[in-house]
Write a protein that holds these residues in place. Structure first.
Motif, PDB file in Angstrom:
ATOM      1  N   PRO A  37      -1.617   0.871   5.712  1.00 54.68           N
ATOM      2  CA  PRO A  37      -0.814   1.520   4.680  1.00 54.68           C
ATOM      3  C   PRO A  37      -0.799   3.026   4.914  1.00 54.68           C
ATOM      4  O   PRO A  37      -1.851   3.605   5.206  1.00 54.68           O
ATOM      5  CB  PRO A  37      -1.555   1.168   3.386  1.00 54.68           C
ATOM      6  N   THR A  38       0.354   3.641   4.789  1.00 57.96           N
ATOM      7  CA  THR A  38       0.399   5.092   5.027  1.00 57.96           C
ATOM      8  C   THR A  38       1.247   5.814   3.986  1.00 57.96           C
ATOM      9  O   THR A  38       2.273   5.318   3.518  1.00 57.96           O
ATOM     10  CB  THR A  38       0.985   5.437   6.418  1.00 57.96           C
ATOM     11  N   LEU A  39       0.793   7.007   3.654  1.00 60.95           N
ATOM     12  CA  LEU A  39       1.572   7.957   2.864  1.00 60.95           C
ATOM     13  C   LEU A  39       1.231   9.342   3.396  1.00 60.95           C
ATOM     14  O   LEU A  39       0.070   9.772   3.293  1.00 60.95           O
ATOM     15  CB  LEU A  39       1.203   7.832   1.376  1.00 60.95           C
ATOM     16  N   GLU A  41       0.740  10.532   6.495  1.00 60.07           N
ATOM     17  CA  GLU A  41      -0.343  10.535   7.490  1.00 60.07           C
ATOM     18  C   GLU A  41       0.189  10.973   8.852  1.00 60.07           C
ATOM     19  O   GLU A  41      -0.320  10.566   9.902  1.00 60.07           O
ATOM     20  CB  GLU A  41      -0.983   9.139   7.610  1.00 60.07           C
ATOM     21  N   MET A  69       2.767   0.058   6.901  1.00 56.21           N
ATOM     22  CA  MET A  69       3.536  -0.051   5.651  1.00 56.21           C
ATOM     23  C   MET A  69       3.581   1.352   5.047  1.00 56.21           C
ATOM     24  O   MET A  69       2.626   1.799   4.398  1.00 56.21           O
ATOM     25  CB  MET A  69       2.845  -1.013   4.683  1.00 56.21           C
ATOM     26  N   ASP A  71       5.214   4.288   2.632  1.00 57.73           N
ATOM     27  CA  ASP A  71       5.999   4.424   1.404  1.00 57.73           C
ATOM     28  C   ASP A  71       6.916   5.644   1.483  1.00 57.73           C
ATOM     29  O   ASP A  71       6.843   6.556   0.647  1.00 57.73           O
ATOM     30  CB  ASP A  71       5.077   4.455   0.181  1.00 57.73           C
ATOM     31  N   LEU A 102      -0.385   1.793  -3.029  1.00 59.57           N
ATOM     32  CA  LEU A 102      -1.209   1.397  -1.886  1.00 59.57           C
ATOM     33  C   LEU A 102      -1.499  -0.100  -1.860  1.00 59.57           C
ATOM     34  O   LEU A 102      -1.251  -0.776  -0.856  1.00 59.57           O
ATOM     35  CB  LEU A 102      -2.515   2.201  -1.900  1.00 59.57           C
ATOM     36  N   ASN A 122      -7.451   1.821   6.836  1.00 56.60           N
ATOM     37  CA  ASN A 122      -6.778   3.087   6.499  1.00 56.60           C
ATOM     38  C   ASN A 122      -6.407   3.853   7.761  1.00 56.60           C
ATOM     39  O   ASN A 122      -7.069   3.709   8.792  1.00 56.60           O
ATOM     40  CB  ASN A 122      -7.688   3.969   5.646  1.00 56.60           C
ATOM     41  N   ALA A 123      -5.415   4.738   7.630  1.00 52.40           N
ATOM     42  CA  ALA A 123      -4.854   5.414   8.803  1.00 52.40           C
ATOM     43  C   ALA A 123      -5.532   6.736   9.123  1.00 52.40           C
ATOM     44  O   ALA A 123      -5.132   7.422  10.052  1.00 52.40           O
ATOM     45  CB  ALA A 123      -3.363   5.663   8.568  1.00 52.40           C
ATOM     46  N   ASP A 124      -6.572   7.126   8.354  1.00 51.60           N
ATOM     47  CA  ASP A 124      -7.082   8.496   8.478  1.00 51.60           C
ATOM     48  C   ASP A 124      -8.415   8.570   9.215  1.00 51.60           C
ATOM     49  O   ASP A 124      -9.131   9.565   9.104  1.00 51.60           O
ATOM     50  CB  ASP A 124      -7.220   9.134   7.086  1.00 51.60           C
ATOM     51  N   GLN A 126     -11.132   7.196   8.561  1.00 51.78           N
ATOM     52  CA  GLN A 126     -12.361   7.033   7.773  1.00 51.78           C
ATOM     53  C   GLN A 126     -13.018   5.697   8.074  1.00 51.78           C
ATOM     54  O   GLN A 126     -14.229   5.564   7.976  1.00 51.78           O
ATOM     55  CB  GLN A 126     -12.050   7.166   6.287  1.00 51.78           C
ATOM     56  N   ARG A 163     -18.095  12.589  -4.143  1.00 48.20           N
ATOM     57  CA  ARG A 163     -17.531  11.291  -3.722  1.00 48.20           C
ATOM     58  C   ARG A 163     -18.615  10.214  -3.741  1.00 48.20           C
ATOM     59  O   ARG A 163     -18.373   9.066  -4.074  1.00 48.20           O
ATOM     60  CB  ARG A 163     -16.921  11.401  -2.327  1.00 48.20           C
ATOM     61  N   PHE A 210      -6.361   1.155  -5.647  1.00 49.85           N
ATOM     62  CA  PHE A 210      -6.736   1.238  -4.229  1.00 49.85           C
ATOM     63  C   PHE A 210      -7.592   0.076  -3.748  1.00 49.85           C
ATOM     64  O   PHE A 210      -7.834  -0.041  -2.556  1.00 49.85           O
ATOM     65  CB  PHE A 210      -7.520   2.542  -3.997  1.00 49.85           C
ATOM     66  N   ARG A 235     -12.370  12.579   5.568  1.00 44.08           N
ATOM     67  CA  ARG A 235     -11.072  12.750   6.206  1.00 44.08           C
ATOM     68  C   ARG A 235     -11.045  14.100   6.935  1.00 44.08           C
ATOM     69  O   ARG A 235     -11.469  15.115   6.393  1.00 44.08           O
ATOM     70  CB  ARG A 235     -10.030  12.694   5.092  1.00 44.08           C
ATOM     71  N   SER A 240      -5.914  13.873   0.931  1.00 45.35           N
ATOM     72  CA  SER A 240      -6.280  12.666   0.185  1.00 45.35           C
ATOM     73  C   SER A 240      -5.189  12.322  -0.826  1.00 45.35           C
ATOM     74  O   SER A 240      -4.595  13.217  -1.426  1.00 45.35           O
ATOM     75  CB  SER A 240      -7.581  12.928  -0.549  1.00 45.35           C
ATOM     76  N   LYS A 241      -4.961  11.025  -1.024  1.00 52.35           N
ATOM     77  CA  LYS A 241      -4.005  10.597  -2.054  1.00 52.35           C
ATOM     78  C   LYS A 241      -4.729  10.077  -3.286  1.00 52.35           C
ATOM     79  O   LYS A 241      -4.110   9.605  -4.237  1.00 52.35           O
ATOM     80  CB  LYS A 241      -3.082   9.494  -1.514  1.00 52.35           C
TER      81      LYS A 241
HETATM   82  N1  LIG Z   1       1.871   2.764   1.590  1.00 53.81           N
HETATM   83  C1  LIG Z   1       1.027   3.563   0.890  1.00 53.81           C
HETATM   84  N2  LIG Z   1      -0.109   3.996   1.461  1.00 53.81           N
HETATM   85  C2  LIG Z   1      -0.915   4.809   0.739  1.00 53.81           C
HETATM   86  C3  LIG Z   1      -0.609   5.213  -0.592  1.00 53.81           C
HETATM   87  N3  LIG Z   1      -1.611   6.018  -1.037  1.00 53.81           N
HETATM   88  C4  LIG Z   1      -2.495   6.122  -0.012  1.00 53.81           C
HETATM   89  N4  LIG Z   1      -2.071   5.399   1.052  1.00 53.81           N
HETATM   90  C5  LIG Z   1      -2.759   5.200   2.338  1.00 53.81           C
HETATM   91  O1  LIG Z   1      -3.924   4.446   2.056  1.00 53.81           O
HETATM   92  C6  LIG Z   1      -5.032   4.915   2.806  1.00 53.81           C
HETATM   93  C7  LIG Z   1      -6.112   5.408   1.823  1.00 53.81           C
HETATM   94  O2  LIG Z   1      -5.671   6.591   1.152  1.00 53.81           O
HETATM   95  P1  LIG Z   1      -6.550   7.916   1.139  1.00 53.81           P
HETATM   96  O3  LIG Z   1      -5.748   9.059   0.654  1.00 53.81           O
HETATM   97  O4  LIG Z   1      -7.176   8.068   2.488  1.00 53.81           O
HETATM   98  O5  LIG Z   1      -7.640   7.554   0.050  1.00 53.81           O
HETATM   99  P2  LIG Z   1      -9.197   7.707   0.167  1.00 53.81           P
HETATM  100  O6  LIG Z   1      -9.654   7.252   1.523  1.00 53.81           O
HETATM  101  O7  LIG Z   1      -9.790   7.046  -1.021  1.00 53.81           O
HETATM  102  O8  LIG Z   1      -9.381   9.277   0.022  1.00 53.81           O
HETATM  103  P3  LIG Z   1      -9.977  10.333   1.128  1.00 53.81           P
HETATM  104  O9  LIG Z   1     -11.446   9.988   1.282  1.00 53.81           O
HETATM  105  O10 LIG Z   1      -9.818  11.671   0.535  1.00 53.81           O
HETATM  106  O11 LIG Z   1      -9.196  10.132   2.386  1.00 53.81           O
HETATM  107  C8  LIG Z   1      -4.487   5.960   3.763  1.00 53.81           C
HETATM  108  O12 LIG Z   1      -4.121   5.335   4.979  1.00 53.81           O
HETATM  109  C9  LIG Z   1      -3.255   6.473   3.016  1.00 53.81           C
HETATM  110  O13 LIG Z   1      -2.269   7.023   3.847  1.00 53.81           O
HETATM  111  C10 LIG Z   1       0.616   4.734  -1.171  1.00 53.81           C
HETATM  112  O14 LIG Z   1       0.957   5.019  -2.308  1.00 53.81           O
HETATM  113  N5  LIG Z   1       1.385   3.911  -0.386  1.00 53.81           N
END
Ligand SMILES: Nc1nc2c(ncn2[C@@H]2O[C@H](COP(=O)(O)OP(=O)(O)OP(=O)(O)O)[C@@H](O)[C@H]2O)c(=O)[nH]1
Ligand SMILES: [Mg+2]
Length: 268
Positions: A37-39, A41, A69, A71, A102, A122-124, A126, A163, A210, A235, A240-241
């Motif tokens: 899933p990506t937003l 990235e 996937m 958005d 997500l 996840n795409a980042d 982590q 966190r 999430f 990250r 972060s989203k």
């Molecule tokens: N398709 C889609 N992907 C999302 C959405 N929100 C986040 N993502 C993806 O879901 C994954 C997790 O989101 P992150 O922002 O990394 O959330 P997190 O890992 O809890 O937060 P960080 O530790 O700060 O990275 C990443 O690959 C994001 O790009 C969304 O609304 N739609």
């Protein structure tokens, strides 16, 4: 950066719609469908997809697909990803323009997938792509294989103190509201795991926020679970989203699952 125009087959806007139900599949030789899933990235996606390919080619070449996937990211993550089509033939990219979420993106990806095993990461970076071969191997004997931060050898790495605290509170709440599901794995809030399609096919899913794994643990037909440990990283690139409102999503998701579990789900 200007990406080359992606091919028609690689990129599509046709995400499945309707109830979030993964269909049973007919045999087609695809063992694993991995949803990313990506937003926004754009800074991570190319290196990340190459890293995933480098891990999966030695163990499943020609028998896996990667489905991004996206958005409809403002930074055109979908376009940057699709430009890798010639390098990564196993790649598909869905640019979703009707829904934004997500957890739904992951399940829509599985609905569009061909594999007998369905996974997400996840795409980042982590979740290290290096954990994927071990998860796939576990799937020889399991219904669900989870990349765990809390199994022996895992950890929260360079995660900031706030966190870590958030994570601890989330686990405590989860254990209080969904005790049986949360006891089944050391990391019920992991965002990186694989599940056998048979274990969730035909079941309507209702994720929120999430944490899709809790949904699978409660509603899925999960008999055996295996884990591989990994060290979570903060990250490095991109933003972060995660937002405060995701706490409310998490809480309401827990309550919804508690009600469902009380109504006779396999794991209450
Ligand atoms: N398709 C889609 N992907 C999302 C959405 N929100 C986040 N993502 C993806 O879901 C994954 C997790 O989101 P992150 O922002 O990394 O959330 P997190 O890992 O809890 O937060 P960080 O530790 O700060 O990275 C990443 O690959 C994001 O790009 C969304 O609304 N739609
Ligand atoms: Mg992240």
């Amino acid at each position: 950066m200007q990406a080359t125009l992606p091919t028609r087959q690689t990129i599509t806007s046709d995400a499945p719609a309707g109830p979030l139900i993964v269909p049973a599949s007919s045999p087609n030789g695809i063992r694993l469908s991995l949803i990313v899933p990506t937003l926004n990235e754009g800074q991570n996606i190319a290196a990340f997809l190459r890293a995933v390919r480098d891990q999966l080619d030695p163990v499943a070449r020609g028998r896996y697909e990667i489905i991004v996937m996206d958005d409809d990211s403002r930074d055109r993550t979908w376009e940057i990803a699709a430009a890798l089509a010639s390098e990564i033939p196993a790649l598909k990219v869905v640019r979703r323009r009707t829904e934004k979420a997500l957890s739904a993106a992951v399940i829509r990806g599985w609905q569009a997938a061909a594999g007998e095993i369905l996974g997400t990461i996840n795409a980042d970076f982590q979740h290290p792509p290096a954990v994927l071969p071990a998860l796939l191997e576990h799937m020889e004997q399991a219904d669900l294989a989870i990349a765990s931060r809390f199994a022996e050898g895992g950890g929260l790495g360079d995660w900031a103190a706030h966190r870590r605290l958030n994570s601890r509170v989330a686990h405590t709440l989860g254990r209080a509201l969904l005790p049986r599901a949360f006891r089944r794995t050391s990391d019920p809030l992991s965002g990186c795991y694989m599940v056998r399609r048979d274990a969730i096919a035909g079941i309507e899913l209702h994720p929120l926020g999430f944490k899709t794994l809790m949904e699978i643990l409660v509603r899925g037909r999960i008999r055996t679970i295996r884990e591989s440990s990994y060290e979570m990283r903060a990250r490095k690139l991109g933003r972060s989203k995660l937002r405060a409102r995701h706490w409310f999503d998490f809480f309401f998701h827990l309550l919804r699952l508690r009600r469902a579990a009380g109504a006779g789900s396999p794991v209450q």
